[in-house]
Design a protein around this motif. Structure first.
Motif: not given
Lengths: 633, 633
Positions: A197, A200-201, A204-205, A208, A364, A367-368, B151-155
């Motif tokens: 994953y 994908h992170v 998306n970053l 952003q 992870m 970070l969330v 973005a972090h959530d997606i991970g």
């Protein structure tokens, strides 16, 4: 065993300098339709192609007149005008015919006949007319170079007769996930397989931060396959990121591939998480290898790619916002590497405090949950509790005054509380430290409240005795969260290998315990004593897990065979459950927070019918006293 | 002449209440791939489908061992281990084989033979192993309901084995531009035609506020055509916006159509711009008719659609940020309508001031330039200069300390200054008030500097005499911007109808003048006097334009035949130019701003070679003294 185990260990800023100084950052320009350009940045000044209005336009619905014809009109002495000769009907935006030079608004016109009106106020020349160029003049500057387009800007550019504009190209980042063990999300997993994953992170970053992220298929740990993909990527993209393989293991190829095709500028930075990062360049394209651990991947991407993306996009790098906060806990950190501790900010003890979250690079969730990063210097061995620290914000929408921190025993129903509190705009952070850990956290003022289910083996009472012992001078009150079943959990196929606690001593099942200070461990020790068993007779007594759920997961997975936990955990993993006791789980709340709005919302939640219903939908819980203040008997 | 000219005139808040109270706001839910979900809002709590890791995973590259086998290892007494039996090589992320229970990192392992290693530090059980569920436990809450995904959530969601999630539907807004006079951008224009850009501004605002904007083709002012489109739109979309036709003119159909198909809740709000707005509902779909003037369209959209979009998207309506600032100028406003004056914020006289921008509803540029809106109460006739006002921010990236305000005469080279200053992060706002207007603005402390080309007809000198007269006690200095040609401008086909100023009295050409206080008008009057002409002999002497460019545009367009202006303006509109005089254009700068960084950057710009080159590329300019301080002779 060939291993290139030598990594540099240079400071973050030195690595950034070496990286940015050696890159040739070239912004590219493209022509796009201005209607699609919101948020893009002008690469050229935009000037008007025409004047707007491009004709004298009526600014009102009304009649077009010759101003001189209306001079002297008054209420007592209205002037009468004839359609066609003296006036003409006109709507907003219509061209004023050459013969007229003023517009009288319809509200000021009295219709006296089909083709005749009277007016009571004279018009001044050019009143209610938008003359040519009032809004924009041909050739006028509409927007300067290096301007980020807003929705309003788009209107003005279109009004100026411009539809295509030059903007900076959005840099495209190719992300190449590598690792033989990786599988795409949505695949069912075999042991040893990991869901990929990171890409994908990072995609998306990248989005952003003003870029575009494109991920490739997962590539196995194969030198040639990765190299081929990197060669293709550097030819087409603005920036290439290889995830995993950046360290010095047997199958870590990133550094070698970058070295083969171009130049490695940095391999290894003195930071945690994220040390083994590769920064290089291949044919003028920046290439970065980030570690496979998700937190490390995201943090190195932030440090070494974020500024680059903005620059490639022709944008200013937004300043990273910082706040100061006192560390809510002591953090011990290794000398020689700067550690970026993820923290949650909260208003605690009347001031802003940073609560350190899980520190492992694989977590992870840290970070969330984080509001920001607290950097512990590479020249320090950590920070003391209360040390004033700078926190770099990850989440500008953070709200410390609405963040509630609980420490202590873990319970599944806390997830329900968390979800319900989120609806009331309270961020509920639970730290699983065990029942005694929660009391210690309260003692140290590291949390707003604690959760415990500590059995006083002498009285059979829960919690009060422990609170009195560990928080002797603190004014607290206890609010019951739930009563719950504790029992032995084991895999269904082992169901007949055990009936009661006593059997643990004689069975060859591998036990897994809870950590010291956990209420469940206190209960287990009490039950062992009751059964007359010496802990050392239990195979696996010293191996621990920190929550009911991880313990149940370990049993389901074969990492252990049996352990003590709550029914809901056993059910979540389809385990056999042999009841051992019902116990009381309370929240311990300092009196000084009695009127704190976060605590009040928490109590509202647990006292609601909805909460109790949700709790009862899990098994093994009773809510008879949920939300009640528990007095010492 | 059938006109429904009666509009309500209810207060903004009452209109909002009537609108929001009567709408049934229903959020819709859709299932999407979490990889595409950044910025979307969860409609359901997300729980983990699996535990991560789902097996005991090595956290390091190294060797897997049995902890007990390593007990007592030290530098003096290393323990030797044999591959296969005592240890096994393992990479990060690999499953730890059942027989082992610890990992020693490779850096701590000494290879002594092909299949034999020595270690000098013992391992503790489960060290360097990520046990099952360390990151996520099956069933654990990953994200609560109503959470905006990062973005972090997606991970983390992907790590939890979840790929599809329930989020709130992004509301789709259909924007229906109406008006027979409208044409699409990119079309060449006939008189009376207007480029339709409101729909693009509103689409982009909708996107900015979390919705999706879809525009239809332009629809002519035809009751049935518009009605058909509206009927279709309310059946398919979440919100429908009709631009123009919302007032009470002959061809304003919006209110009637909404009334026919559903219910008009409000028609007419006591606000400026934007009063004639229609708020209604058709079969539970909110429908709004916004005025055709671009500022009115954008402001009513902001007041009545922005909150709705966030609510339909399941999001919180972000708080509108407000600051206080003193009004930099007096603003007279009509009683009975709240006026939203667009303002630019600047640091002036040591405090934050709001500079009112153009107030006409057709001036999109005022919204483009604005930092915020200053609302003047419907119960007030305006604000005095210096009144402390609340300003609602439109642009949170505003920077008052880097905003420089100039008032005075307009010159084309100021566009070059503006563009160059933007590169130095200074926002340069020029208010075209004429040369005398600039001096008045300085006197009133409404601007940082002024621009003037005022001829002292007695001495033939420029500016000094005027500055001494109008700013007697102010310490200022004059910096030359340019010398420039002034001349008579007329259409090429009229070139032989005029040779000199004197001919104006005898020709039948329609003159257009500059406003009182403009340096060009002073020059014109001087030249008339020199030629012995009475102004009243000039046909059109009283008609005025406010800038060189609008004046040239008016001539090119046939709105007038001849006027006095600069060569560059004549060239921009391909006009004949008959030189009349060369004049000096100076900047007047108060000494107290000598060290102001904005003024310093301005001087850097005009003293640069690049600026002079750009000026000279326009015609009719000399830069011999550009940037020099002009002493009184």
């Amino acid at each position: 065993m060939e291993r290139n185990i030598y990594l540099d260990n240079i400071a973050v800023e030195d690595a950034q300098d070496k990286w940015y100084d050696n890159l040739e950052i070239e912004t590219a320009v493209e022509t796009i339709d201005v209607r699609e350009a919101r948020g893009r940045i002008t690469a050229q000044a935009i000037r008007s192609n025409l004047s707007a209005p491009h004709y004298h336009a009526s600014a009102m619905d009304g009649i077009a007149v010759v101003a001189a014809d209306t001079a002297g009109a008054s209420e007592k002495n209205p002037i009468s005008l004839e359609q066609g000769t003296d006036y003409q009907m006109i709507d907003t935006g219509e061209a004023v015919p050459d013969k007229f030079n003023a517009v009288i608004m319809i509200e000021d016109v009295n219709q006296v006949a089909e083709d005749r009106v009277e007016i009571e106020v004279g018009a001044t020349p050019w009143q209610n007319i938008r003359t040519v160029g009032e809004s924009l003049v041909q050739g006028e500057l509409i927007l300067p170079t290096n301007h980020k387009l807003t929705a309003h800007d788009i209107g003005l550019v279109l009004e100026g007769g411009v539809t295509e504009i030059e903007v900076y190209h959005r840099p495209v980042v190719e992300i190449i996930p590598t690792g033989t063990e990786l599988v795409e999300p949505g695949t069912s997993l075999e042991p040893g397989e990991i869901i990929e994953y990171n890409s994908h992170v990072l995609c998306n970053l990248a989005e952003q931060w003003g870029g575009r992220g494109v991920k490739t298929e997962i590539i196995a740990d194969d030198y040639e396959l990765i190299k081929t993909q990197v060669e293709q990527a550097v030819a087409e993209k603005d920036l290439v990121v290889i995830t995993a393989g950046s360290s010095a293991g047997r199958e870590d190829y990133t550094a070698q591939i970058v070295d083969d095709l171009g130049e490695v500028l940095v391999h290894g930075v003195s930071m945690k998480p994220g040390g083994p990062v590769v920064l290089g360049t291949i044919r003028n394209t920046p290439v970065i290898g980030v570690p496979g651990y998700p937190v490390a991947a995201a943090l190195t991407f932030r440090l070494f790619v974020r500024p680059l993306l903005y620059q490639l996009a022709g944008d200013e790098v937004p300043e990273v916002k910082k706040v100061t906060a006192k560390s809510a806990a002591k953090v011990v950190s290794k000398l020689g590497a700067r550690e970026y501790v993820r923290v949650k900010l909260t208003q605690l003890e009347g001031e802003q405090r940073a609560v350190p979250l899980a520190r492992a690079s694989g977590q992870m969730g840290s970070l969330v949950e984080a509001d920001g990063l607290m950097a512990i210097s590479e020249f320090s061995e950590g920070v003391t509790r209360g040390a004033e620290m700078e926190v770099e914000l990850l989440n500008e929408g953070m709200h410390p005054a609405d963040t509630l921190v609980m420490s202590g025993s873990n319970d599944l129903t806390l997830d329900i509380v968390k979800n319900e509190l989120a609806q009331k705009k309270v961020d509920f952070i639970t730290k699983s430290t065990g029942s005694l850990g929660g009391l210690t956290a309260l003692k140290r003022k590291e949390a707003h409240l604690a959760g415990a289910h500590l059995l006083d083996t002498e009285t059979g009472e829960y919690n009060h005795a422990y609170v009195e012992k560990h928080l002797p001078n603190r004014d607290t009150y206890l609010v019951n969260l739930v009563y719950r079943q504790q029992g032995l959990m084991l895999r269904k196929e082992d169901a007949d290998r055990l009936q009661k606690i006593k059997d643990l001593a004689t069975s060859d099942l591998l036990f897994i315990n809870r950590q010291r200070g956990a209420g469940t461990r206190v209960l287990f020790d009490y039950k062992l004593e009751e059964a007359g068993i010496n802990p050392q007779e239990i195979n696996g007594y010293d191996r621990v897990e920190y929550t009911h759920m991880t313990l149940a997961a370990a049993i389901a997975n074969g990492g252990a065979d049996v352990g003590l936990g709550v029914l809901a955990a056993a059910q979540a993993f389809d385990l056999e459950f042999i009841p051992v006791a019902e116990e009381r789980y309370d929240l311990i709340i300092p009196k000084k927070y009695e009127n704190d709005k976060r605590i009040q919302k928490l109590l509202e939640v647990i006292r609601s019918q909805q909460f109790k219903e949700e709790v009862l939908s899990l098994s093994g819980y009773r809510t008879a006293k949920t939300g009640q203040v528990m007095e010492n008997d």
